[in-house]
Write a protein that holds these residues in place. Sequence first.
Motif, mmCIF file in Angstrom:
data_model
loop_
_atom_site.group_PDB
_atom_site.id
_atom_site.type_symbol
_atom_site.label_atom_id
_atom_site.label_comp_id
_atom_site.label_asym_id
_atom_site.label_seq_id
_atom_site.Cartn_x
_atom_site.Cartn_y
_atom_site.Cartn_z
ATOM 1 N N GLU A 17 0.515 -1.265 -0.321
ATOM 2 C CA GLU A 17 -0.043 -0.372 0.153
ATOM 3 C C GLU A 17 1.080 1.367 0.031
ATOM 4 O O GLU A 17 0.713 1.929 -1.160
ATOM 5 C CB GLU A 17 -0.814 0.201 1.321
ATOM 6 N N ASN A 18 1.748 1.167 0.663
ATOM 7 C CA ASN A 18 2.678 2.334 1.133
ATOM 8 C C ASN A 18 3.759 1.465 0.748
ATOM 9 O O ASN A 18 5.205 0.747 0.839
ATOM 10 C CB ASN A 18 3.138 3.209 1.819
ATOM 11 N N ILE A 19 4.685 2.127 -0.473
ATOM 12 C CA ILE A 19 5.885 1.753 -1.059
ATOM 13 C C ILE A 19 6.808 2.501 -0.705
ATOM 14 O O ILE A 19 7.365 3.882 -0.296
ATOM 15 C CB ILE A 19 5.434 1.937 -2.999
ATOM 16 N N ASN A 20 7.912 1.069 -0.545
ATOM 17 C CA ASN A 20 9.035 1.613 0.247
ATOM 18 C C ASN A 20 10.380 1.690 -0.845
ATOM 19 O O ASN A 20 10.930 0.611 -1.592
ATOM 20 C CB ASN A 20 9.764 0.012 1.165
ATOM 21 N N LEU A 21 10.579 3.456 -0.718
ATOM 22 C CA LEU A 21 11.416 3.768 -1.991
ATOM 23 C C LEU A 21 12.819 2.375 -1.743
ATOM 24 O O LEU A 21 13.917 2.721 -2.937
ATOM 25 C CB LEU A 21 11.467 5.246 -1.540
ATOM 26 N N LYS A 22 13.172 2.739 -0.286
ATOM 27 C CA LYS A 22 14.231 1.711 -0.590
ATOM 28 C C LYS A 22 14.805 1.027 -1.685
ATOM 29 O O LYS A 22 15.936 0.435 -1.916
ATOM 30 C CB LYS A 22 14.669 2.390 1.303
ATOM 31 N N THR A 23 14.309 0.071 -0.106
ATOM 32 C CA THR A 23 13.696 -1.305 -0.718
ATOM 33 C C THR A 23 13.473 -1.387 -2.968
ATOM 34 O O THR A 23 14.016 -2.243 -3.586
ATOM 35 C CB THR A 23 12.009 -2.025 -1.030
ATOM 36 N N LEU A 24 12.930 -0.433 -3.317
ATOM 37 C CA LEU A 24 12.051 -0.324 -4.779
ATOM 38 C C LEU A 24 13.288 0.044 -5.618
ATOM 39 O O LEU A 24 13.713 0.009 -6.611
ATOM 40 C CB LEU A 24 11.257 0.564 -5.189
ATOM 41 N N ARG A 25 14.564 1.466 -5.245
ATOM 42 C CA ARG A 25 16.228 1.958 -5.408
ATOM 43 C C ARG A 25 16.806 0.499 -5.388
ATOM 44 O O ARG A 25 17.073 0.293 -7.169
ATOM 45 C CB ARG A 25 16.316 2.747 -4.775
ATOM 46 N N GLU A 26 16.821 -0.481 -4.698
ATOM 47 C CA GLU A 26 17.608 -1.871 -5.356
ATOM 48 C C GLU A 26 17.717 -2.484 -5.593
ATOM 49 O O GLU A 26 18.617 -2.971 -6.589
ATOM 50 C CB GLU A 26 18.077 -2.211 -3.332
ATOM 51 N N LEU A 27 15.981 -2.747 -6.198
ATOM 52 C CA LEU A 27 15.868 -3.790 -6.893
ATOM 53 C C LEU A 27 16.751 -2.979 -8.554
ATOM 54 O O LEU A 27 16.535 -4.089 -9.497
ATOM 55 C CB LEU A 27 14.031 -3.815 -6.592
ATOM 56 N N CYS A 28 15.734 -1.820 -8.703
ATOM 57 C CA CYS A 28 15.493 -0.889 -9.876
ATOM 58 C C CYS A 28 17.235 -1.375 -10.221
ATOM 59 O O CYS A 28 17.574 -1.167 -11.508
ATOM 60 C CB CYS A 28 14.833 0.854 -9.706
ATOM 61 N N PHE A 29 17.413 -0.082 -9.837
ATOM 62 C CA PHE A 29 19.568 -0.954 -9.313
ATOM 63 C C PHE A 29 19.932 -1.674 -10.704
ATOM 64 O O PHE A 29 20.679 -0.914 -11.759
ATOM 65 C CB PHE A 29 20.393 0.027 -8.437
ATOM 66 N N ASN A 30 19.302 -2.767 -10.886
ATOM 67 C CA ASN A 30 20.184 -4.171 -10.818
ATOM 68 C C ASN A 30 19.377 -3.914 -13.229
ATOM 69 O O ASN A 30 19.246 -5.342 -12.766
ATOM 70 C CB ASN A 30 20.646 -5.465 -10.459
ATOM 71 N N GLY A 31 18.207 -3.250 -13.261
ATOM 72 C CA GLY A 31 17.814 -3.681 -14.191
ATOM 73 C C GLY A 31 16.383 -3.272 -13.707
ATOM 74 O O GLY A 31 15.915 -4.348 -12.729
ATOM 75 N N ILE A 32 15.687 -3.335 -14.345
ATOM 76 C CA ILE A 32 14.059 -3.333 -13.981
ATOM 77 C C ILE A 32 13.395 -3.997 -15.543
ATOM 78 O O ILE A 32 12.953 -3.639 -16.666
ATOM 79 C CB ILE A 32 13.086 -2.408 -14.494
ATOM 80 N N PRO A 33 12.542 -5.135 -15.563
ATOM 81 C CA PRO A 33 11.705 -6.403 -15.567
ATOM 82 C C PRO A 33 10.621 -5.102 -17.040
ATOM 83 O O PRO A 33 10.360 -3.974 -15.929
ATOM 84 C CB PRO A 33 11.474 -7.437 -15.233
ATOM 85 N N PHE A 34 11.057 -5.522 -17.880
ATOM 86 C CA PHE A 34 9.627 -5.091 -19.483
ATOM 87 C C PHE A 34 8.236 -5.561 -18.598
ATOM 88 O O PHE A 34 7.693 -5.077 -18.546
ATOM 89 C CB PHE A 34 9.617 -4.606 -20.234
ATOM 90 N N GLU A 35 8.672 -6.681 -18.229
ATOM 91 C CA GLU A 35 6.840 -7.158 -18.826
ATOM 92 C C GLU A 35 6.007 -6.651 -17.418
ATOM 93 O O GLU A 35 6.512 -5.974 -16.533
ATOM 94 C CB GLU A 35 7.388 -9.049 -17.761
ATOM 95 N N GLY A 36 4.650 -7.147 -17.946
ATOM 96 C CA GLY A 36 4.039 -6.318 -17.681
ATOM 97 C C GLY A 36 3.329 -5.122 -16.888
ATOM 98 O O GLY A 36 3.388 -4.304 -16.044
#
Length: 398
Positions: A17-36
């Motif tokens: 419900e409330n997106i955790n920016l820190k977690t999201l940044r760490e995930l995105c740093f290594n590339g973001i999937p296009f799917e979905g």
Amino acid sequence: LSSAHRIQEFKETLSEENINLKTLRELCFNGIPFEGGIRALCWKILLNYVPFDQTIWESFLKKQREVYSQFLKEMIIQPGIAKANLGLSREDVTLEDHPLNPNPDSRWNNYFKDNEILLQIDKDVRRLYPDMAFFQRPTEYPCQLILDPQNDYETLRRRVEQTTLKAQTVNRNRSGVTNVSSPGKALYLYPSNEYEVLPNGSEAHWEVVERILFIYAKLNPGIAYVQGMNEIVGPIYYTFATDPNSQWKEHAEADTFFCFTNLMSENRDNFLKSLDDSQCGITYKMESVYSMLKDKDLDLYLKLEEQNIKPQYFTFRWLTLLLSQEFLLPDVIRIWDTLFSDQDRFHFLILVCCAMLILIRDKLLAGDFTVNMRLLQDYPISDVHTILIKAKDLQDNS
């Protein structure tokens, strides 16, 4: 990690419900999937457009898209109506305000000034990623506000055509004889690397990009439009307009406009000549690439200095256009995943530039001025993954 596992991680992070920016940044740093549509959504969050609180998304997006429609009405449709009415009532040609009025606040004066900006944008967007068919294809969601056949007002497309007609195409040959080519042909003389206009009722993706840039220029008169902005808006629009999720894709134009505006608010100093020498200006950033190189690879730094290869010869384009001219579009998008996810994105960009130099150090150390300038103008490594790993490595060791 397998890609299915990564996609799952993204989905979990994005479903909170409330997106955790820190977690999201760490995930995105290594590339973001296009799917979905994951990448398009992550970019909207990372570029401070979509809020972290998911419960307000629907109302927020509805409001933003209405604001954008309002911009279209005020900046494209109303001036167009005023122009279309000319033939009928001529109510905007008065003693106080007429096309030859020298007063800078004159509505006409603004109209002509806008036309100059529009022609520059038009020239640049007609050449966007010429090696890809995408920008020439019709969008599935043409702007109904503007393309409604009932409208008899002047669209941007018509404005470009009429301005081109009026200016005609004046060519001077070497002996100084001016040759005015017939205005009718002027429209079809676009060089082969420029896109043509689609038939009425449909519009190509490049025309959507043109509209975004024109509205940005109108709302930001201090910077208006500078060549190169087309290269920054291109990848954002492409990412949103190819979103597999159609509820998002339908609003690619408005969403791109707001994300581009946010990115430009961080990057606009690079486009403003007046700031060139200040701490936030481009000169300072170009010199930062060399001062970092000096710290990480002194021999290479000294070699470039000795050959008098100044950072502005090549890093100006790298930094201002966020490397969009150095790699193919899918690779640019992959670099931007990492750039957007880094909290200090422009510092990370300097690390990437430094990594690019260090990765070709052997070639640069062996080459002379001409060879090295060619390497830097046409960067030889196409694997962006290697570059990003090296940049991360520089970051971890600083």
